[in-house]
Each structure stands twice: as structure tokens, then as C-alpha cells.
Design a protein around this motif. Structure first.
Motif, mmCIF file in Angstrom:
data_model
loop_
_atom_site.group_PDB
_atom_site.id
_atom_site.type_symbol
_atom_site.label_atom_id
_atom_site.label_comp_id
_atom_site.label_asym_id
_atom_site.label_seq_id
_atom_site.Cartn_x
_atom_site.Cartn_y
_atom_site.Cartn_z
ATOM 1 N N UNK A 176 16.907 10.040 10.428
ATOM 2 C CA UNK A 176 16.096 10.779 11.395
ATOM 3 C C UNK A 176 15.953 12.214 10.908
ATOM 4 N N UNK A 177 14.702 12.649 10.700
ATOM 5 C CA UNK A 177 14.430 14.030 10.304
ATOM 6 C C UNK A 177 13.718 14.702 11.473
ATOM 7 N N UNK A 178 14.347 15.729 12.027
ATOM 8 C CA UNK A 178 13.837 16.362 13.243
ATOM 9 C C UNK A 178 13.863 17.880 13.096
ATOM 10 N N UNK A 179 13.024 18.535 13.885
ATOM 11 C CA UNK A 179 13.004 19.994 13.858
ATOM 12 C C UNK A 179 14.374 20.567 14.190
ATOM 13 N N UNK A 180 14.971 20.035 15.239
ATOM 14 C CA UNK A 180 16.301 20.491 15.662
ATOM 15 C C UNK A 180 16.987 19.349 16.386
ATOM 16 N N UNK A 181 18.293 19.226 16.183
ATOM 17 C CA UNK A 181 19.065 18.161 16.826
ATOM 18 C C UNK A 181 20.283 18.788 17.491
ATOM 19 N N UNK A 182 20.411 18.576 18.795
ATOM 20 C CA UNK A 182 21.561 19.097 19.513
ATOM 21 C C UNK A 182 22.838 18.387 19.111
ATOM 22 N N UNK A 183 23.990 19.013 19.347
ATOM 23 C CA UNK A 183 25.266 18.420 18.905
ATOM 24 C C UNK A 183 25.559 17.063 19.534
ATOM 25 N N UNK A 184 25.253 16.899 20.832
ATOM 26 C CA UNK A 184 25.520 15.611 21.476
ATOM 27 C C UNK A 184 24.605 14.527 20.910
ATOM 28 N N UNK A 185 23.333 14.883 20.702
ATOM 29 C CA UNK A 185 22.390 13.913 20.139
ATOM 30 C C UNK A 185 22.769 13.554 18.710
#
Length: 209
Positions: A176-185
Motif C-alpha cells: 500500500x502506497x499512500x500519502x500518509x498513514x496513521x500509526x494505528x492504520x
């Protein structure tokens, strides 16, 4: 004598200054004539002789210089990641980011044949898994989902549920390549064996390109 070697090699960049400490300490008797001449000199004479020898060393030993480019090379890949406009008024959202991710995947896995989906077209309708699938011959090796948005615990299952199923039920690498990923996600994804890259991760890797 070791201090002299360090001075020439380290401080003056004369890395070809001869170094043979065993010879220097064990072969003094071979240089009795030179030592006698040196001891006959006055204090000022020894200073002058030492200076001449020092100058001779600087003249005959080439300085080891490090090559530098001025100006330094630009970092075009980082510039694209950070500054490229992700969406124009006439474009579908996510198309630029998917193209950027395609370029990254192509560079990281050049041995794979890549197939990319159309933006906003479900992969399942195209009989595929991710936005970008990489094949080695007939075998699917990697499946990449590109999300130009922030992924957190509120939307991780909705946006990347398919990737989690791919990671858990197939043998290919799910990414998964994303702009931003939160720690829980991120933890949710990694717990299901999905490899996660956000813009920060990409930037750190692109510094080596």
C-alpha cells in the motif's frame, strides 16, 4: 614519527606518504651517517633542515582531493514527489499519484512486467488485485494499491481491505502506497502482512536515487 605520518596523511591529505613503522624503529643503524650529520647541526640548523624536508614532502606528494560537483546534482525524484501538482481541474483525482507510484514500482522491480488499472475503476472488475500488478512470466509477484489520501483507523478497512485480503490469502507481496498513514492504520496493515509506504518513506528511499 607516527604524529608526522598522521599530519601528512590526515591533515594535509597526502595519503601516499610512506608508512612503515617497523622499518623506522628497527633499522636506525642503517642511517648512522645521516643521523650524525643531523646531530652536528645547531638548533636553528635542525629547524631549517626540517622545514626543507617538510617542503620537499609537500612538493613531491600529491594532495588527495575529493571531487565535488558545483552546483551539486538536483534531486528530481524528490522534487516531483514534493512539488508536483497532484490534480489539475481537468484530471481525475489520484491519476498523478498512481503514475508516480507506477514509476517508483518500475524502478524498484525492473524485472517484473507491470499492469496498471484505470483510475477509479475497481480492480475486481478488471480481474485484477491492485492498481499496479507486477508479473514474472505468468506469476503475479506484487500487487500495489496507490492512495493519494491520508489513511487512518477510520478508513483503512474501506480503502485497503482488498490489499489485506490479498496479503492474507495469496503468495504475492501486497503493498500500500499512500500519502500518509496513521500509526494505528499502519499497524493494522502490517499485522495482515501488507507492506506500507507513505510519502515520507518514499522520500527517504529517493535520497539514494
Amino acid at each position: 614519527h607516527n604524529e608526522l605520518i598522521e599530519l601528512f596523511r590526515e591533515d594535509l591529505n597526502r595519503t601516499n606518504f610512506p608508512s612503515s613503522p617497523g622499518h623506522h624503529t628497527g633499522e636506525w643503524e642503517r642511517y648512522d651517517d645521516m643521523l650524525e650529520l643531523a646531530f652536528r647541526l645547531s638548533r636553528d640548523g635542525r629547524v631549517a633542515a626540517a622545514q626543507e624536508l617538510f617542503d620537499l614532502g609537500l612538493e613531491r606528494l600529491e594532495s588527495s582531493e575529493y571531487e565535488r560537483r558545483d552546483p551539486p546534482f538536483e534531486e528530481p525524484f524528490l522534487k516531483v514527489l514534493r512539488d508536483y501538482t497532484r490534480k489539475a481541474p481537468s484530471e481525475q483525482g489520484g491519476s498523478a499519484y498512481q503514475a508516480l507510484c507506477y514509476g517508483y514500482v518500475k524502478a524498484e522491480w525492473p524485472h517484473l512486467s507491470l499492469r496498471a488499472s484505470k483510475v477509479r475503476t475497481g480492480s475486481s472488475r478488471q480481474q485484477r488485485y491492485g492498481d499496479i500488478d507486477g508479473y514474472h512470466g505468468p506469476d503475479l509477484m506484487i500487487s500495489v494499491e496507490a492512495k493519494d489520501r491520508v489513511i487512518d483507523e477510520s478508513n483503512v478497512s474501506t480503502e485497503l481491505g482488498t490489499m489485506m485480503k490479498v496479503a492474507q490469502n495469496t503468495t504475492e507481496i501486497a503493498i500500500a502506497i499512500c500519502t500518509e498513514v496513521g500509526p494505528e492504520a499502519r499497524k493494522t496493515l502490517e499485522d495482515t502482512d501488507v507492506r506500507v509506504l507513505d510519502d515520507g518513506d518514499l522520500a527517504r528511499q529517493l535520497r539514494f536515487w
